[in-house]
Design an enzyme around this catalytic site. Structure first.
Site, PDB file in Angstrom:
ATOM      1  N   GLU A 223      -8.900   7.235 -16.234  1.00 36.73           N
ATOM      2  CA  GLU A 223      -8.966   8.682 -15.993  1.00 36.73           C
ATOM      3  C   GLU A 223      -8.331   9.010 -14.647  1.00 36.73           C
ATOM      4  O   GLU A 223      -8.307   8.163 -13.773  1.00 36.73           O
ATOM      5  CB  GLU A 223     -10.440   9.134 -15.893  1.00 36.73           C
TER       6      GLU A 223
ATOM      7  N   LYS B 244      -8.192  10.160 -10.901  1.00 38.26           N
ATOM      8  CA  LYS B 244      -9.188  10.183  -9.827  1.00 38.26           C
ATOM      9  C   LYS B 244      -8.989  11.473  -9.044  1.00 38.26           C
ATOM     10  O   LYS B 244      -8.020  11.620  -8.307  1.00 38.26           O
ATOM     11  CB  LYS B 244      -9.028   8.982  -8.904  1.00 38.26           C
TER      12      LYS B 244
ATOM     13  N   ASP C 276      -9.459  14.433  -6.408  1.00 36.11           N
ATOM     14  CA  ASP C 276      -9.775  14.451  -4.992  1.00 36.11           C
ATOM     15  C   ASP C 276     -10.650  15.657  -4.678  1.00 36.11           C
ATOM     16  O   ASP C 276     -10.190  16.677  -4.204  1.00 36.11           O
ATOM     17  CB  ASP C 276      -8.453  14.519  -4.222  1.00 36.11           C
TER      18      ASP C 276
ATOM     19  N   TYR D  49     -17.496  13.183 -15.505  1.00 35.87           N
ATOM     20  CA  TYR D  49     -16.943  11.853 -15.787  1.00 35.87           C
ATOM     21  C   TYR D  49     -17.943  10.706 -15.790  1.00 35.87           C
ATOM     22  O   TYR D  49     -17.574   9.558 -15.980  1.00 35.87           O
ATOM     23  CB  TYR D  49     -15.801  11.533 -14.839  1.00 35.87           C
TER      24      TYR D  49
ATOM     25  N   LYS E 232      -5.489   3.308  -6.414  1.00 36.59           N
ATOM     26  CA  LYS E 232      -4.993   4.425  -5.617  1.00 36.59           C
ATOM     27  C   LYS E 232      -3.466   4.495  -5.620  1.00 36.59           C
ATOM     28  O   LYS E 232      -2.791   3.478  -5.628  1.00 36.59           O
ATOM     29  CB  LYS E 232      -5.478   4.276  -4.164  1.00 36.59           C
TER      30      LYS E 232
ATOM     31  N   CYS F 241      -0.192  14.992  33.544  1.00 30.47           N
ATOM     32  CA  CYS F 241      -0.947  15.676  32.492  1.00 30.47           C
ATOM     33  C   CYS F 241      -0.330  17.047  32.230  1.00 30.47           C
ATOM     34  O   CYS F 241      -0.138  17.827  33.172  1.00 30.47           O
ATOM     35  CB  CYS F 241      -2.403  15.828  32.928  1.00 30.47           C
TER      36      CYS F 241
ATOM     37  N   CYS G 209      -3.139  19.697  33.506  1.00 27.55           N
ATOM     38  CA  CYS G 209      -3.590  19.875  34.892  1.00 27.55           C
ATOM     39  C   CYS G 209      -2.666  19.235  35.917  1.00 27.55           C
ATOM     40  O   CYS G 209      -2.887  19.371  37.120  1.00 27.55           O
ATOM     41  CB  CYS G 209      -5.008  19.336  35.059  1.00 27.55           C
TER      42      CYS G 209
ATOM     43  N   CYS H  42      -5.592  11.094  31.155  1.00 29.68           N
ATOM     44  CA  CYS H  42      -5.547  12.001  32.299  1.00 29.68           C
ATOM     45  C   CYS H  42      -6.851  11.784  33.056  1.00 29.68           C
ATOM     46  O   CYS H  42      -7.927  11.894  32.477  1.00 29.68           O
ATOM     47  CB  CYS H  42      -5.449  13.449  31.828  1.00 29.68           C
TER      48      CYS H  42
ATOM     49  N   CYS I 138      -9.686  19.155  34.635  1.00 33.64           N
ATOM     50  CA  CYS I 138      -8.550  19.390  33.743  1.00 33.64           C
ATOM     51  C   CYS I 138      -8.962  20.415  32.684  1.00 33.64           C
ATOM     52  O   CYS I 138      -9.894  20.177  31.920  1.00 33.64           O
ATOM     53  CB  CYS I 138      -8.141  18.072  33.081  1.00 33.64           C
TER      54      CYS I 138
HETATM   55  S1  IVH Z   1     -16.736   7.486 -11.580  1.00 35.30           S
HETATM   56  C1  IVH Z   1     -20.375   4.778  -9.746  1.00 35.30           C
HETATM   57  N1  IVH Z   1     -14.613   8.842 -12.158  1.00 35.30           N
HETATM   58  O1  IVH Z   1     -14.238   9.019  -6.491  1.00 35.30           O
HETATM   59  C2  IVH Z   1     -19.217   5.633  -9.380  1.00 35.30           C
HETATM   60  N2  IVH Z   1     -15.368   8.898  -9.901  1.00 35.30           N
HETATM   61  O2  IVH Z   1     -14.026   7.016  -4.448  1.00 35.30           O
HETATM   62  C3  IVH Z   1     -18.831   6.492 -10.525  1.00 35.30           C
HETATM   63  N3  IVH Z   1     -14.010  10.319  -8.446  1.00 35.30           N
HETATM   64  O3  IVH Z   1     -17.632   8.971  -5.687  1.00 35.30           O
HETATM   65  C4  IVH Z   1     -17.712   7.354 -10.171  1.00 35.30           C
HETATM   66  N4  IVH Z   1     -12.575  10.971  -9.961  1.00 35.30           N
HETATM   67  O4  IVH Z   1     -16.501  11.251  -6.234  1.00 35.30           O
HETATM   68  C5  IVH Z   1     -15.464   8.480 -11.175  1.00 35.30           C
HETATM   69  N5  IVH Z   1     -12.725   9.989 -12.846  1.00 35.30           N
HETATM   70  C6  IVH Z   1     -13.588   9.665 -11.885  1.00 35.30           C
HETATM   71  C7  IVH Z   1     -13.449  10.134 -10.567  1.00 35.30           C
HETATM   72  C8  IVH Z   1     -14.363   9.723  -9.603  1.00 35.30           C
HETATM   73  C9  IVH Z   1     -12.944  11.070  -8.691  1.00 35.30           C
HETATM   74  C10 IVH Z   1     -14.638  10.203  -7.116  1.00 35.30           C
HETATM   75  C11 IVH Z   1     -16.129  10.205  -7.092  1.00 35.30           C
HETATM   76  C12 IVH Z   1     -16.495   8.899  -6.450  1.00 35.30           C
HETATM   77  C13 IVH Z   1     -15.282   8.645  -5.629  1.00 35.30           C
HETATM   78  C14 IVH Z   1     -15.157   7.207  -5.222  1.00 35.30           C
END
Ligand code: IVH
Length: 719
Positions: A124, A126, A128, A236, A328, A422, A425, A440, A446
């Site tokens: 899935e 991830k 932010d 999720y 990531k 600096c 100052c 500084c 300062c």
């Molecule tokens: S599952 C036991 N699924 O990423 C942990 N987390 O870096 C279960 N996050 O704390 C998390 N997308 O806030 C899961 N598809 C996704 C996610 C996701 C973003 C976040 C979540 C987690 C953090 C960890």
């Protein structure tokens, strides 16, 4: 970021320093929604910590990042204890690291040691944003909590109810009586841009990125603010459920969608078999390609073992599940030009060179500045004004210069000359031998340092005086009304006799441009309230090097009052070794921390500030709080189980359970796993090939179980 991990330190000191630093960044990120470093820097710091922790497990701080998730809930919110802790995810950054993670799963679950048996992974995006746990009882939303420290979160029920994606009543049927749905609260890119435009219009501070905007909007004490912020929610994961309703993550997603939740798409089940990760790689590539037109920020993908029974058996290691990992994306990069390099003076006088860039959009965020860290960094990369550079940001606030595009360097370009004075100052700047940073020495003479120190003193992590942000601090300094922290507390009493530099009367605050009776009263009220800060906030506000929230808490729990702390510091300063030993006996306080505390206390200026505050009766509370909760403390091993409190030894070859799984099972049921048989052993679980341990058990009359007996005892069927 902080100074280099201290030279000539014991591993314990370095670990403590790193732990403190990580705790500070956790708090900045999770509680204050104001990170100072980017994800990559945070990850590097965390890795350095974990690497060293691995080499020196005996020197680990008890409250180290190895046990912590996020940061404690902020003041002002009701707290909710999560029925099932909300944990974090470990990260991988390459296919090699991903392959290692998959191998770990295959080793943990015995039957998967055969590489031809396929593992299905639910992959899935991830997102932010920030995670949130929603509790439904008989289909009705009863509470919503942020992750907080993973054990306790903040009660944001009233705010969650304003988010359209969060059903207040579940649709359809078949949901269990108790259902906790976890997911991410986030803001779409378009809404984020609109919100920042609106912030500009209101003269309010812009949000650095959609994540901060979402966090800042959800974590509002006033739900009407949240209502007006365009937040979304993706479901999720699950927390507590009263009855199982799916066999796999992918099936669970379908059910959640039926019941009215929005899912993070695109998601896909990818299969791994015989070491081939290409289906996962293909999905990674697909998401990476679609990343910029998804309409919301993602920073990678989450890969989850699809089968829920496997998830259950895989369980958790301290702060993250074994069954899921975040893969990531590399940081987003762009090319632009440096228009100028200017030096900023920080709270401690540290000089940070900053590149002013031709504004450029990097991953949807307009970037116009990048940190150049210090003089060495500029010299090493030979960064010059006029250069074209590659910059990157990783879901973060402070973009960095990655490299200079030398082929595009203008012919007349010259080396950057680091200032010797600096910029604020004029003091001659100093750089100690072996230190990467330049300082500084101006201290409170300062103006830049005064501004930074006072802003820090009233900031959210310190005394948290609402309405007294950077702008207003600058205003009061400019008018000559405040010079030192105590002046903030005497502002109101002096109001009728405020004079400017020429001795002319300054009008009452309510008559100032942009102020009125209401905002003036509000500010004075907030200042009055800050007269009784918590011990931690008070200590943090003093800005002692290395003393962040976590250290302040350790000191608070030991000394209880500020006077006891100061008295012990004074004794240590006068050479009383017992007093120094008292500090070092606190788990989590090492030599380098003590040195910083002593340096602070020894400085006459700081003494003056502290005395002035205490004389003005700005007094921190006495500490009454008990020890902090850890995830480990919160998930107590099952005390009802038949093996609770027993000592178990495993020997021989187990055929159906890996050693790690057997050990994890035993521990989660409250047993202790030992390496050798003694009179204290309650059970020996012996597989084929058991040797001397079985003989010893027989001699001592220890009960011997076969692997099958053990599995029966566990009531788990590993099939
Ligand atoms: S599952 C036991 N699924 O990423 C942990 N987390 O870096 C279960 N996050 O704390 C998390 N997308 O806030 C899961 N598809 C996704 C996610 C996701 C973003 C976040 C979540 C987690 C953090 C960890």
């Amino acid at each position: 970021m902080a100074q280099d991990p201290i030279r000539d330190e014991s591993p314990q000191d370095t670990l403590n320093t790193l732990a403190e630093e990580l705790a500070r960044h956790d708090a900045l990120y999770h509680q204050l929604d104001a990170p100072e470093i980017d994800d990559a820097q945070y990850d590097a710091l965390r890795r350095a910590y974990l690497e060293l922790a691995k080499q020196h497990p005996d020197a680990l701080p008890i409250q180290g990042p190895q046990t912590r998730v996020g940061a404690s809930p902020a003041d002002g919110f009701q707290k909710i204890t999560h029925a099932v802790p909300m944990l974090s995810l470990e990260n991988v950054f390459s296919t090699k690291e991903l392959a290692d993670w998959v191998e770990g799963i295959r080793n943990f679950l015995m039957e998967l040691r055969d590489p031809s048996i396929e593992i299905r992974f639910c992959c899935e995006p991830k997102i932010d944003g920030l995670s949130c746990s929603l509790r439904y009882e008989r289909g009705e939303l009863t509470s919503a909590a942020t992750r907080g420290n993973g054990v306790e979160g903040e009660d944001v029920t009233h705010n969650a109810k304003t988010i359209a994606d969060i059903p207040q009543q579940l649709k359809g049927s078949g949901w269990p009586d108790i259902l906790e749905v976890r997911g991410e609260v986030y803001m779409s890119d378009a809404d984020f841009l609109r919100l920042n435009e609106e912030q500009d219009r209101l003269g309010a501070k812009r949000f650095a990125n959609p994540r901060n905007a979402a966090a800042g909007s959800l974590r509002q004490l006033d739900a009407t603010i949240t209502r007006n912020r365009p937040l979304c929610f993706f479901a999720y994961a699950l927390g507590e459920i009263s009855a199982p309703f799916a066999k796999s993550q992918s099936e669970m997603r379908l059910k959640l969608a039926e019941w009215g939740f929005t899912l993070n798409e695109p998601a896909q089940v990818c299969t791994e078999r015989n070491g081939s990760l290409s289906p996962l790689q293909d999905f990674y590539d697909l998401l990476a390609a679609r990343r910029s037109d998804l309409g919301f920020s993602i920073d990678g993908l989450v890969i989850k073992v699809d089968r829920l029974d496997w998830q259950l058996r895989l369980g958790f290691v301290s702060r993250a599940p074994r069954w899921a990992v975040a893969w990531k994306f590399p940081p987003e990069q762009a090319s632009t030009q440096i228009e100028d390099i200017r030096c900023q003076v920080g709270r401690t006088g540290r000089i940070t060179p900053v590149a002013y860039l031709k504004p450029i959009s990097v991953g949807g965020v307009l970037v116009s500045r990048a940190t150049l860290h210090n003089a060495d960094e500029i010299a090493r990369k030979d960064i010059r004004v006029g250069d074209s550079v590659i910059i990157q940001r990783a879901g973060d606030v402070i973009p960095q210069v990655v490299s200079v595009q030398l082929s595009q360097r203008p012919a007349n370009s010259v080396h950057y000359l680091f200032p010797s004075q600096c910029p604020a100052c004029g003091s001659s700047l100093r750089r100690e031998e072996g230190d990467a940073d330049t300082y500084c020495p101006g201290g409170l003479t300062c103006p830049a340092q005064v501004q930074e120190r006072l802003s820090y003193f009233v900031s959210r992590q310190a005394l948290d005086i609402e309405g007294l942000g950077e702008k207003n601090i600058a205003l009061f300094i400019e008018k000559g009304l405040i010079h030192s922290p105590v002046d903030i507390f005497t502002l109101e009493a002096r109001e009728s006799s405020w004079l400017d530099a020429n001795g002319k009367t300054i009008p009452l605050l309510k008559y100032w441009d942009g102020w009125g009776p209401q905002s003036a009263t509000k500010l004075f009220d907030a200042i009055r309230r800050a007269r009784e800060p918590s011990f931690e906030r008070f200590l943090v506000a003093l800005g002692i090097r290395q003393v962040g929230e976590a250290t302040a808490r350790l000191l608070g729990r030991h000394f209880l009052t500020i006077h006891a702390l100061l008295e012990c510091l004074d004794r240590a300063l006068s050479g009383d070794e017992i007093a120094s030993a008292e500090f070092l006996a606190i788990d989590g306080i090492g030599e380098s921390m003590l040195k910083d505390l002593l340096d602070f206390r020894a400085e006459p200026h700081h003494r003056e500030i502290l005395n002035a505050l205490l004389n003005e009766r700005v007094l921190p509370d006495q500490v009454t709080e008990g020890p902090l909760l850890r995830v480990k403390d919160f998930v107590p091993p099952d005390s009802q189980s038949p093996i609770a409190g027993k000592t178990v030894v495993f020997t021989g070859t187990l055929e159906r359970l890996s050693r790690s799984e057997a050990k994890a099972q035993a521990e989660s049921l409250g047993a202790k796993v030992a390496g050798s048989v003694s009179s204290k052993t309650d059970f020996l679980v012996a597989g084929p090939g058991a040797g001397s341990k079985a003989t010893k058990a027989a001699e001592l009359g220890v009960r011997v179980l076969s692997e099958q007996d053990w599995i029966d005892l566990m009531h788990t069927n590993p099939e």
